[in-house]
Design a protein around this motif. Structure first.
Motif, PDB file in Angstrom:
ATOM      1  N   ARG A 171      63.035 -21.651  29.386  1.00 11.72           N
ATOM      2  CA  ARG A 171      63.342 -22.709  30.355  1.00 11.72           C
ATOM      3  C   ARG A 171      64.845 -22.984  30.393  1.00 11.72           C
ATOM      4  N   SER A 172      65.488 -23.030  29.232  1.00  8.59           N
ATOM      5  CA  SER A 172      66.917 -23.325  29.189  1.00  8.59           C
ATOM      6  C   SER A 172      67.730 -22.238  29.887  1.00  8.59           C
ATOM      7  N   GLU A 175      67.257 -22.733  33.692  1.00 11.03           N
ATOM      8  CA  GLU A 175      67.992 -23.886  34.210  1.00 11.03           C
ATOM      9  C   GLU A 175      69.500 -23.647  34.195  1.00 11.03           C
ATOM     10  N   ALA A 176      69.980 -22.874  33.225  1.00  8.80           N
ATOM     11  CA  ALA A 176      71.412 -22.571  33.167  1.00  8.80           C
ATOM     12  C   ALA A 176      71.855 -21.759  34.380  1.00  8.80           C
ATOM     13  N   GLY A 178      70.863 -22.419  37.373  1.00  4.48           N
ATOM     14  CA  GLY A 178      70.873 -23.293  38.542  1.00  4.48           C
ATOM     15  C   GLY A 178      69.500 -23.602  39.115  1.00  4.48           C
ATOM     16  N   PHE A 180      65.896 -25.629  38.716  1.00  8.29           N
ATOM     17  CA  PHE A 180      65.283 -26.767  38.036  1.00  8.29           C
ATOM     18  C   PHE A 180      63.828 -26.430  37.716  1.00  8.29           C
ATOM     19  N   ALA A 357      67.830 -30.099  32.773  1.00  5.55           N
ATOM     20  CA  ALA A 357      68.729 -30.000  33.924  1.00  5.55           C
ATOM     21  C   ALA A 357      68.648 -31.244  34.808  1.00  5.55           C
ATOM     22  N   GLN A 360      70.042 -34.416  32.846  1.00  3.93           N
ATOM     23  CA  GLN A 360      71.506 -34.423  32.793  1.00  3.93           C
ATOM     24  C   GLN A 360      72.118 -34.753  34.155  1.00  3.93           C
ATOM     25  N   LEU A 361      71.527 -34.189  35.217  1.00  2.00           N
ATOM     26  CA  LEU A 361      72.037 -34.465  36.561  1.00  2.00           C
ATOM     27  C   LEU A 361      71.890 -35.945  36.898  1.00  2.00           C
TER      28      LEU A 361
END
Length: 400
Positions: A171-172, A175-176, A178, A180, A357, A360-361
């Motif tokens: 998942r990380s 998401e890195a 871009g 979600f 993600a 943090q956004l």
């Protein structure tokens, strides 16, 4: 106050998957002046009696529709799910489909807010990989392209301590890049839990804020598979729903991509399984093989079936056994947690479901004044009053 089109009342109830009797119970309608509850609702839907404002508020909540939708001039067209790639079970209920529609509406609303916020803050960047693939491409080639884009290392994935950690690593990486990634479990209560048979995943192929949604009620190994399956949809530029045992060509292609991504074909040659083994022995052998690689046993069985090792009926028998074993184990785990009165808190759960993600956004945009608390709650999937508790939720990272 504008009048309410009675056709809207009927449409809202039916798309919520409720019969007249079920709706009457949820709305708390009682008999009055010799008129039975069901007849009273029928009269509202026929335009013979106008619903009161408090009744419309109840309908909005129980039918999972915005209050303003009851004042539309006509029922809108069915909510846009994108393409429906699912093969639905014979026993599937219309209420399940209504639940799926509500989830898709929620995901689309959250994605729309995210994109709009990024654009307003001049942070919108077009992702170059959305819609670049074709089904004429070899699945292993697309699998490799996806892995390169998200900088995924199969060795790192398998070296994770637990399968939950492996899911978190995948998942990380997604998401890195871009994208979600949401985990969807229900619409706010256990009464609206998402059945895996009718919803396994959803991909929203936007070139700025693409979303992937995964059913949190599925096994962890299946969640990894679904994430990659939905990435294949994004690379194809396709928005739509995925279910279990997809028999459509597009679903077979995305399954093949996900299978090759997590288990290269050469490794499959280590397994020599056919219908002669019997389902019990096949499940044990496949299960041990899958566990060592932190992948789904059902996925391994599917790849074996696709390679010609056994027929679809035998695969379904294996998949059904794995599914039943998972449900039994989940039931035991939940019982142990209840008896011990343990488990993560609501903010921790909702933080994990939304994903790093989005969290943090929202934290950044809320601090910059680009999001109101109400909109922040919508993006996170919680009420405005719970936004800060979700943002501040600490403790160890949850597995999927």
């Amino acid at each position: 106050m504008p009048s309410v089109n009675p056709d809207i009342l009927r449409w809202a109830r039916e798309t919520a998957g409720l019969s007249l009797e079920e709706a009457v119970e949820k709305l708390g309608i009682n008999a009055a002046r010799g008129v039975e509850p069901v007849e009273r609702l029928e009269m509202m839907e026929a335009g013979e009696v106008a619903p009161t404002r408090p009744m419309l508020v109840k309908m909005s909540k129980q039918y999972r529709r915005p209050l303003l939708s009851f004042y539309l001039s006509a029922p809108p067209r069915q909510g846009d799910r994108g393409q429906d790639f699912r093969t639905l079970p014979a026993a599937f209920a219309m209420s399940d489909n209504a639940l799926v529609d509500a989830v898709v509406r929620d995901i689309r609303a959250r994605q729309s807010l995210v994109r709009a916020t990024l654009e307003e803050e001049d942070e919108a960047e077009t992702l170059p990989f959305i819609g670049t693939a074709r089904t004429t491409e070899q699945p292993r080639v697309l699998a490799r392209r996806i892995a390169e884009t998200i900088e995924f290392d199969l060795g790192d994935y398998r070296r994770c301590r637990t399968i939950g950690d492996a899911v978190a690593y995948l998942r990380s990486q997604i998401e890195a890049a871009g994208i979600f990634v949401l985990f969807v479990d229900n619409l706010g209560s256990h009464h609206t839990e998402m059945p895996v048979d009718v919803f396994r995943g959803f991909a929203l192929a936007d070139d700025v804020a693409p979303f992937v949604a995964v059913n949190a009620n599925d096994s962890k190994g299946a969640q990894s598979f679904t994430m990659i399956h939905e990435l294949a949809h994004l690379w194809l530029g396709l928005t739509g729903l995925s279910g279990r045992d997809g028999e459509r060509d597009i679903e077979k292609f995305c399954n093949d991509v996900a299978g090759e991504f997590l288990l290269p074909a050469l490794e499959l040659q280590q397994l020599d399984i056919s219908e002669a083994n019997g389902i019990t022995d096949a499940v044990q052998t496949i299960g041990e093989f899958a566990q060592a690689r932190k992948i789904s046993g059902t996925m391994v069985a599917y790849k074996l079936h696709r390679s010609g090792a056994f027929n679809f009926a035998f695969y379904q028998g294996i998949a059904g056994t794995f599914r039943q074993n998972f449900l039994s184990q989940r039931g035991r785990d939940r019982e142990v947690a209840r008896e011990a009165e343990s488990g993560p808190t609501y903010p921790v759960i909702r933080r994990h479901r939304a994903g790093p993600a989005l969290v943090q956004l929202v934290d950044r945009m809320l601090g910059a004044g680009a999001l109101t608390t109400t909109k922040a709650g919508k993006v996170l999937g919680v009420s405005a009053k719970n936004v800060q508790s979700v943002l501040q939720a600490g403790g160890p990272r949850l597995s999927a």
